[in-house]
Structure formats: C-alpha cells, structure tokens
Design a protein around this motif. Structure first.
Motif, mmCIF file in Angstrom:
data_model
loop_
_atom_site.group_PDB
_atom_site.id
_atom_site.type_symbol
_atom_site.label_atom_id
_atom_site.label_comp_id
_atom_site.label_asym_id
_atom_site.label_seq_id
_atom_site.Cartn_x
_atom_site.Cartn_y
_atom_site.Cartn_z
ATOM 1 N N GLN A 171 53.990 -87.965 -15.123
ATOM 2 C CA GLN A 171 53.949 -86.599 -14.621
ATOM 3 C C GLN A 171 54.584 -86.530 -13.234
ATOM 4 O OE1 GLN A 171 49.971 -84.849 -14.435
ATOM 5 N NE2 GLN A 171 50.697 -83.212 -15.735
ATOM 6 N N VAL A 172 55.286 -85.441 -12.956
ATOM 7 C CA VAL A 172 55.935 -85.256 -11.662
ATOM 8 C C VAL A 172 55.433 -83.962 -11.025
ATOM 9 C CG1 VAL A 172 58.019 -86.502 -12.335
ATOM 10 C CG2 VAL A 172 57.888 -84.048 -12.728
ATOM 11 N N HIS A 193 45.841 -70.363 -2.137
ATOM 12 C CA HIS A 193 44.500 -70.583 -2.673
ATOM 13 C C HIS A 193 44.590 -71.225 -4.048
ATOM 14 C CE1 HIS A 193 44.870 -67.128 -5.481
ATOM 15 N NE2 HIS A 193 45.544 -66.556 -4.497
ATOM 16 N N GLY A 194 43.572 -71.991 -4.387
ATOM 17 C CA GLY A 194 43.538 -72.647 -5.688
ATOM 18 C C GLY A 194 42.330 -73.554 -5.784
ATOM 19 N N ASP A 195 42.167 -74.178 -6.927
ATOM 20 C CA ASP A 195 41.090 -75.134 -7.161
ATOM 21 C C ASP A 195 41.611 -76.216 -8.106
ATOM 22 O OD1 ASP A 195 38.586 -76.361 -7.201
ATOM 23 O OD2 ASP A 195 37.934 -75.189 -8.944
ATOM 24 N N PRO A 196 41.737 -77.455 -7.622
ATOM 25 C CA PRO A 196 41.248 -78.003 -6.358
ATOM 26 C C PRO A 196 42.007 -77.462 -5.144
ATOM 27 C CG PRO A 196 42.611 -79.605 -7.486
ATOM 28 C CD PRO A 196 42.415 -78.479 -8.449
ATOM 29 N N ARG A 197 41.471 -77.782 -3.970
ATOM 30 C CA ARG A 197 42.021 -77.253 -2.728
ATOM 31 C C ARG A 197 43.465 -77.700 -2.522
ATOM 32 N NH1 ARG A 197 39.050 -79.343 2.376
ATOM 33 N NH2 ARG A 197 40.624 -80.990 2.279
ATOM 34 N N PRO A 198 44.370 -76.749 -2.318
ATOM 35 C CA PRO A 198 45.767 -77.124 -2.061
ATOM 36 C C PRO A 198 45.959 -77.597 -0.624
ATOM 37 C CG PRO A 198 45.530 -74.738 -2.025
ATOM 38 C CD PRO A 198 44.188 -75.291 -2.413
ATOM 39 N N THR A 199 46.911 -78.480 -0.421
ATOM 40 C CA THR A 199 47.318 -78.866 0.925
ATOM 41 C C THR A 199 48.602 -78.112 1.249
ATOM 42 O OG1 THR A 199 48.587 -80.763 0.094
ATOM 43 C CG2 THR A 199 46.295 -81.153 0.728
ATOM 44 N N LEU A 200 48.737 -77.691 2.507
ATOM 45 C CA LEU A 200 49.897 -76.910 2.921
ATOM 46 C C LEU A 200 50.682 -77.643 3.994
ATOM 47 C CD1 LEU A 200 48.467 -73.269 3.263
ATOM 48 C CD2 LEU A 200 49.499 -74.357 1.275
ATOM 49 N N LYS A 201 51.986 -77.474 3.954
ATOM 50 C CA LYS A 201 52.826 -77.976 5.037
ATOM 51 C C LYS A 201 54.018 -77.049 5.209
ATOM 52 C CE LYS A 201 55.692 -81.185 2.308
ATOM 53 N NZ LYS A 201 56.205 -82.572 2.228
ATOM 54 N N TRP A 202 54.492 -76.990 6.452
ATOM 55 C CA TRP A 202 55.678 -76.207 6.779
ATOM 56 C C TRP A 202 56.882 -77.137 6.848
ATOM 57 C CZ3 TRP A 202 56.465 -71.097 7.004
ATOM 58 C CH2 TRP A 202 55.353 -70.244 7.120
ATOM 59 N N GLU A 203 58.024 -76.669 6.324
ATOM 60 C CA GLU A 203 59.259 -77.447 6.373
ATOM 61 C C GLU A 203 60.406 -76.564 6.844
ATOM 62 O OE1 GLU A 203 58.590 -80.659 2.717
ATOM 63 O OE2 GLU A 203 59.905 -78.919 2.436
ATOM 64 N N ASP A 204 61.408 -77.212 7.484
ATOM 65 C CA ASP A 204 62.621 -76.473 7.828
ATOM 66 C C ASP A 204 63.632 -76.627 6.697
ATOM 67 O OD1 ASP A 204 63.748 -79.001 8.069
ATOM 68 O OD2 ASP A 204 63.801 -78.975 10.260
ATOM 69 N N SER A 205 64.855 -76.143 6.896
ATOM 70 C CA SER A 205 65.852 -76.174 5.826
ATOM 71 C C SER A 205 66.326 -77.584 5.497
ATOM 72 C CB SER A 205 67.057 -75.302 6.196
ATOM 73 O OG SER A 205 67.652 -75.757 7.399
ATOM 74 N N ASP A 206 66.020 -78.556 6.370
ATOM 75 C CA ASP A 206 66.356 -79.959 6.105
ATOM 76 C C ASP A 206 65.179 -80.707 5.483
ATOM 77 O OD1 ASP A 206 68.977 -79.805 7.138
ATOM 78 O OD2 ASP A 206 68.224 -80.017 9.186
ATOM 79 N N THR A 217 50.599 -77.972 -2.327
ATOM 80 C CA THR A 217 50.560 -79.090 -3.272
ATOM 81 C C THR A 217 49.135 -79.353 -3.737
ATOM 82 O OG1 THR A 217 52.443 -80.137 -2.152
ATOM 83 C CG2 THR A 217 51.129 -81.524 -3.624
ATOM 84 N N GLN A 218 48.989 -79.564 -5.042
ATOM 85 C CA GLN A 218 47.724 -80.013 -5.637
ATOM 86 C C GLN A 218 48.039 -81.270 -6.443
ATOM 87 O OE1 GLN A 218 47.335 -75.975 -7.236
ATOM 88 N NE2 GLN A 218 45.141 -76.070 -6.742
ATOM 89 N N GLU A 219 47.832 -82.416 -5.821
ATOM 90 C CA GLU A 219 48.229 -83.691 -6.419
ATOM 91 C C GLU A 219 47.564 -83.928 -7.771
ATOM 92 O OE1 GLU A 219 50.367 -85.969 -5.571
ATOM 93 O OE2 GLU A 219 50.905 -85.509 -3.487
ATOM 94 N N THR A 220 46.280 -83.620 -7.884
ATOM 95 C CA THR A 220 45.566 -83.915 -9.128
ATOM 96 C C THR A 220 46.066 -83.078 -10.300
ATOM 97 O OG1 THR A 220 43.817 -82.342 -8.527
ATOM 98 C CG2 THR A 220 43.471 -84.661 -7.940
ATOM 99 N N LEU A 221 46.723 -81.958 -10.004
ATOM 100 C CA LEU A 221 47.299 -81.114 -11.053
ATOM 101 C C LEU A 221 48.798 -81.349 -11.206
ATOM 102 C CD1 LEU A 221 45.564 -77.653 -10.334
ATOM 103 C CD2 LEU A 221 44.795 -79.496 -11.847
ATOM 104 N N SER A 222 49.358 -82.233 -10.367
ATOM 105 C CA SER A 222 50.813 -82.454 -10.329
ATOM 106 C C SER A 222 51.541 -81.124 -10.136
ATOM 107 C CB SER A 222 51.296 -83.145 -11.609
ATOM 108 O OG SER A 222 50.757 -84.433 -11.715
ATOM 109 N N HIS A 223 50.947 -80.293 -9.288
ATOM 110 C CA HIS A 223 51.468 -78.940 -9.072
ATOM 111 C C HIS A 223 51.963 -78.784 -7.642
ATOM 112 C CE1 HIS A 223 51.811 -74.592 -9.021
ATOM 113 N NE2 HIS A 223 50.851 -74.483 -8.116
#
Length: 233
Positions: A127-128, A162-175, A212-218
């Motif tokens: 899974q990816v 929002h989601g379940d399980p708890r999503p992790t958030l990060k900000w990225e630039d165009s690179d 990102t929700q790693e356990t859902l591969s989402h």
C-alpha cells in the motif's frame, strides 16, 4: 523475440518452485509462468486462479476472457492481459494492471493437459500513501486553508483538517520543503479529531498543507498561492 516489459517496483524472488512478486499499489504486476517442457502454447489450454477459487485468466487455444470468453471474476475484468506473441515460446505469463490491495494472494498457473503442471506465484501489493477520500472510513477530506493576517512583509496562514484516526498536518513550499509551523491545536468532537496548524510565510510562492493518516495510507493536500507585496527580491 520480444522480451517481457520491465515492471517498475517489482521484485522477484524464487524459493523452490514458488515465485514471490512484490509491487506497489496502482502499478502493474507480471506473474511469470512457463511449462517445464518448452513448447508452443498457442493451441494449448492454461488457467490462472487466485487462492484456488477466483478465476483470473483462462486461455484455450485462442479463446480467452479478453475476446468474449465468460467466467472471469469481477475483480479482474478488464485488468488482466497475456503475452499473445510469446505463447509460441512457451510463455503463459500474465500482467495485472493497476494492482489493488485486494489482488494480494496466491496465484496458480495450471496446465491441465500437460500432466497438470502448476506454477505457484505469491503476489504482494504494498500500500502507498495516496488520496483515499471517500474510499476509507475516517479519511480526512481536503484541508481547509485560511489567511489570518496579510501584511506587507508576511502572511499568517492557517490549515485545518479533521478525520479519524487523527491526521498529521505539515506545511510545504513549492519545492516540497517542510515549513516551520506553530504547535498544532487538537480537539475532538463528533468522533473525529480536528487539527489546526499555523505558519508564517515571507516569500511569494505556492504553499501546500498536507494531511496524512499513515494507518489508512491516506494523504491529501490543499494549496494556496501567496503574494508578498513588500518582498525584497
């Protein structure tokens, strides 16, 4: 003779008569099969099954599931092909297109008319991370981005998901470089986790918030273009 096409991210490892094929989800997988005695298979019969019950691909002297033959399992319809021009060289391999997690399992390539010769192949589909919105229960929808402050030299951005399980958030630039951000604020209501993350940017660019929700591969993202009026170039 045309060689089998290379399949990216496919690993073959043999153990006795068994072959293990590992691919990433959504890629193609070639399952190899050759009778012990090399012969022209154009007028022969062979059958591919998954877990000894699901009909994957059947070939009978030119008749097969892709030219009108019935009986193929719904899971594989329109997704399995063989190598017609290589049958004369004893090649009964098949290709499964755009693999899914459900494709993982044990496959048998059977030659009933050749002393029931059988090849066993284990297919493992890894899974990816990808957008599974609407596919998986609890998957976070696209994050919501807001501009809280728009100043001459900087802008304060807020992202909420929002989601379940708890999503992790990060900000990225165009690179795709991760930006420094404030500590996330987390709350829970209605059986879902709400996460908010703020970041301050000082350059004109396109910025993305990735959930990102790693356990859902989402993984899903939203983007916002930012123009800093007083930016010194």
């Amino acid at each position: 003779m045309e060689l089998l096409p290379l399949v990216c991210l496919c690993l073959l490892s043999c153990s006795g008569d068994a072959v293990r094929v590992v691919v990433e989800e959504d890629s193609d997988a070639v399952l190899p099969c050759f009778p012990v005695t090399k012969r022209n298979l154009t007028g022969q019969f062979f059958d591919w099954r998954k877990d000894d019950q699901n009909e994957v691909f059947m070939y009978d002297a030119g008749s097969h599931y892709n030219n009108g033959r019935t009986g193929q399992d719904e899971q594989f319809k329109g997704r399995v092909s063989h190598f017609q021009d290589q049958l004369k060289n004893g090649n009964a391999s098949i290709k499964i297109h755009k693999t899914k997690m459900a494709d993982s399992g044990i496959y048998s390539c059977i030659f009933p008319d050749l002393q029931s010769q059988t090849s066993i192949i284990e297919l493992v589909v890894d899974q990816v991370l990808r957008d599974r919105t609407g596919e998986v229960s609890g998957a976070a929808p696209e994050p919501c981005i807001r501009t809280l402050y728009d100043k001459l030299l900087w802008r304060l951005l807020q992202c909420e998901a929002h989601g379940d399980p708890r999503p992790t958030l990060k900000w990225e630039d165009s690179d795709n470089k991760t930006l420094t951000a404030e500590e996330p604020k987390i709350s829970e209501r209605g059986g879902r986790f709400y996460v908010t993350v703020k970041t301050t940017v000082t350059k004109t660019d396109n910025y993305s918030c990735v959930a990102t929700q790693e356990t859902l591969s989402h993984q899903v993202a939203a983007a916002i273009p930012v123009y800093i009026q007083g930016e010194i170039l």
